[in-house]
Write an enzyme that holds these catalytic residues in place. Structure first.
Site, PDB file in Angstrom:
ATOM      1  N   SER A  60       2.453   2.818  -0.330  1.00  0.00           N
ATOM      2  CA  SER A  60       0.996   2.729  -0.353  1.00  0.00           C
ATOM      3  C   SER A  60       0.381   3.616  -1.435  1.00  0.00           C
ATOM      4  CB  SER A  60       0.401   3.116   1.006  1.00  0.00           C
ATOM      5  OG  SER A  60       0.753   4.442   1.324  1.00  0.00           O
ATOM      6  N   GLY A  87       3.800   1.677   3.590  1.00  0.00           N
ATOM      7  CA  GLY A  87       4.850   1.880   4.579  1.00  0.00           C
ATOM      8  C   GLY A  87       6.264   1.747   4.049  1.00  0.00           C
ATOM      9  N   ASN A 117       7.830   7.855   2.904  1.00  0.00           N
ATOM     10  CA  ASN A 117       7.909   7.187   4.209  1.00  0.00           C
ATOM     11  C   ASN A 117       9.320   7.145   4.769  1.00  0.00           C
ATOM     12  OD1 ASN A 117       5.144   6.470   4.232  1.00  0.00           O
ATOM     13  ND2 ASN A 117       5.586   4.707   2.926  1.00  0.00           N
ATOM     14  N   ASP A 205      -6.703  11.457   4.249  1.00  0.00           N
ATOM     15  CA  ASP A 205      -6.031  11.605   5.545  1.00  0.00           C
ATOM     16  C   ASP A 205      -4.819  12.527   5.397  1.00  0.00           C
ATOM     17  OD1 ASP A 205      -4.347  10.070   4.080  1.00  0.00           O
ATOM     18  OD2 ASP A 205      -4.050   8.499   5.546  1.00  0.00           O
ATOM     19  N   HIS A 208      -2.869   9.970   1.866  1.00  0.00           N
ATOM     20  CA  HIS A 208      -3.304   9.008   0.857  1.00  0.00           C
ATOM     21  C   HIS A 208      -4.385   9.605  -0.030  1.00  0.00           C
ATOM     22  CE1 HIS A 208      -1.600   6.357   4.070  1.00  0.00           C
ATOM     23  NE2 HIS A 208      -0.984   5.892   2.994  1.00  0.00           N
TER      24      HIS A 208
END
Lengths: 241, 225
Positions: A60, A87, A117, A205, A208
């Site tokens: 992402s 992801g 990830n 967050d 990101h």
């Protein structure tokens, strides 16, 4: 076309395929709307229709980049394609690249950004997965220069994932110079403040990037891509002499 | 549903930190802390569709001027939003409008359960924020082609459409501008991964929501102090 077995460095797994992060693996459709495969199929079609000079592939961090204005400003003009899927782990990216996302195209530069990830894997395995991606690209796209982006720190405060990602970067710094046509671009600096905190202004967050966060890393990335695009075979030969 | 039935979608549940960097809880606490000195008129709460909205220019154009706060968290289901509210995420603020947009991540729950979860959020808000109008946004279709999740989301909307208008100070808005084309496909120009909206997708969806918010805020003013 598979290459013959390569000698593995002593501190690595003795067989490449005993590292799960380096085994190509399609994502399962656990949610029920098959979006991962839909995105992959779209990318394969893009390879048939388009002639990118630059290809971005990863998770992402890559995918979201295309949603911000900065993509249109800096990378669209370079005829760049974005094959990021949120992801994704190294195993997912390996599968995609082996199953059509490197076909019918001949990019000059490929940017690889993946690994954050890989929750089931150790730092060593993650680095091994990224190296496997680079080796695959070297085989299928020998003309392409590869830029591997470092993993970023994450989480609001210090936590084990920051250490893990830093370890991956450290391992790559040592191992990537041994592979062909690849360099590591370390963009991880400037996110962790003196109190150990990451700001929401950079990562909305704590994982990101915001537009501002991307601006911090894209300057160096854009400059490096431009440099690699401008290097002609003759110039490269002269530099090596 | 009988009283004995437990609906997982309406049972307040924190999101477990499986990854190891505590981001969900950190954001929940940040929402509380950041709202201490703010006086928002509108609060958005929900999942990534709420959270990502703030990353685009359209947030600054349409919603910042309304003094809006964004409490979106990617991945949240109704049970997570319920937990956050129960844990006092809005304890420092008294907005005029709360926009609720959640439900698409309730995997494994039936449409009936998801609708029940959203209703539980509305009822909790009515208790905690009796002055606020609640706007519930309909779930969007998802996936590139027809699939069971589209059907489930549609059923959730149908249930909400029927039930929410009966609750005081609550309205339901289906803001889907027609993302599904006649051939059943959703375009990546609207949803870059067939779930999350692109800038273009938000631009198509937001005007109706914005218009509704303006109208409701106007009504609040008209009602006097």
């Amino acid at each position: 076309m598979e290459t013959r077995g390569e000698p593995q460095p002593a501190n690595r797994m003795s067989k490449g395929d005993s590292n799960p992060a380096a085994v190509p693996h399609a994502a399962e459709d656990t949610q029920g709307d098959d979006r991962w495969m839909s995105q992959h199929n779209r990318f394969v079609l893009d390879c048939k229709d388009k002639e990118p000079d630059v290809l971005f592939v990863g998770d992402s961090m890559v995918q979201l980049l295309q949603q911000y204005e900065i993509w249109r400003e800096l990378f669209s003009p370079l005829h760049a394609l974005n094959f990021g899927i949120g992801g994704d782990t190294t195993a997912h990216v390996l599968w995609r690249l082996k199953n059509g996302e490197l076909e019918n195209i001949k990019p000059k530069v490929i940017v690889v950004w993946v690994g954050t990830n890989n929750h089931e894997n150790t730092a060593e395995e993650v680095a091994g997965g990224i190296e496997a991606i680079v080796r695959l690209i070297n085989t299928r796209q020998p003309q392409a220069k590869v830029i591997v982006l470092s993993l970023l720190p994450r989480g609001e405060k210090p936590n084990p994932l920051r250490q893990k990602n830093a370890k991956v970067n450290q391992l790559l710094k040592a191992s990537l110079p041994k592979l062909a046509s690849v360099q590591l671009l370390d963009v991880s600096g400037g996110f962790v403040h003196s109190d150990g905190a990451i700001s929401c202004h950079d990562m909305f967050d704590f994982l990101h990037l915001t537009g501002g966060g991307y601006a911090k890393i894209c300057k160096a990335l854009h400059e490096l891509i431009m440099q690699l695009l401008e290097e002609t075979p003759e110039e490269k030969q002269a530099a090596l002499a | 549903m009988s009283d004995g039935d437990k609906n997982p979608a309406s049972t307040p549940t924190p999101l477990a930190d499986v990854q190891g960097d505590g981001r969900w809880l950190a954001l929940h606490h940040r929402f509380i802390a950041d709202s201490k000195d703010k006086e928002p008129e509108v609060v958005f709460i929900g999942d990534a569709l709420v959270q990502l909205l703030q990353q685009f220019e359209i947030w600054r154009e349409l919603f910042s001027p309304l003094h809006a706060l964004n409490f979106g968290l990617g991945g949240d289901g109704t049970q997570h939003v319920l937990w956050r509210l129960q844990q006092g995420e809005m304890q420092h603020i008294r907005p005029k409008i709360v926009v609720v947009w959640v439900g698409t991540n309730n995997h494994g729950h039936t449409a009936e359960q998801v609708a029940g979860g959203i209703e539980a959020i509305v009822r909790l808000l009515q208790q905690q924020q009796p002055q606020a109008r609640v706007v519930v946004l309909g779930l969007l279709p998802r996936g590139q082609g027809p699939n069971p999740l589209r059907e489930r989301n549609r059923q959730v909307n149908e249930l909400l459409q029927a039930r929410l208008p009966r609750l005081p100070n609550t309205c339901f808005l289906d803001a889907d501008p027609g993302f599904v084309h006649s051939d059943g496909a959703i375009s990546h120009h609207d949803m870059y991964d067939y779930l999350h909206l692109s800038r273009h997708g938000y631009a198509r969806l937001c005007p109706r929501l914005h218009a509704l918010l303006l109208r409701l805020l106007g009504e609040c003013q008209g009602a006097g102090p």
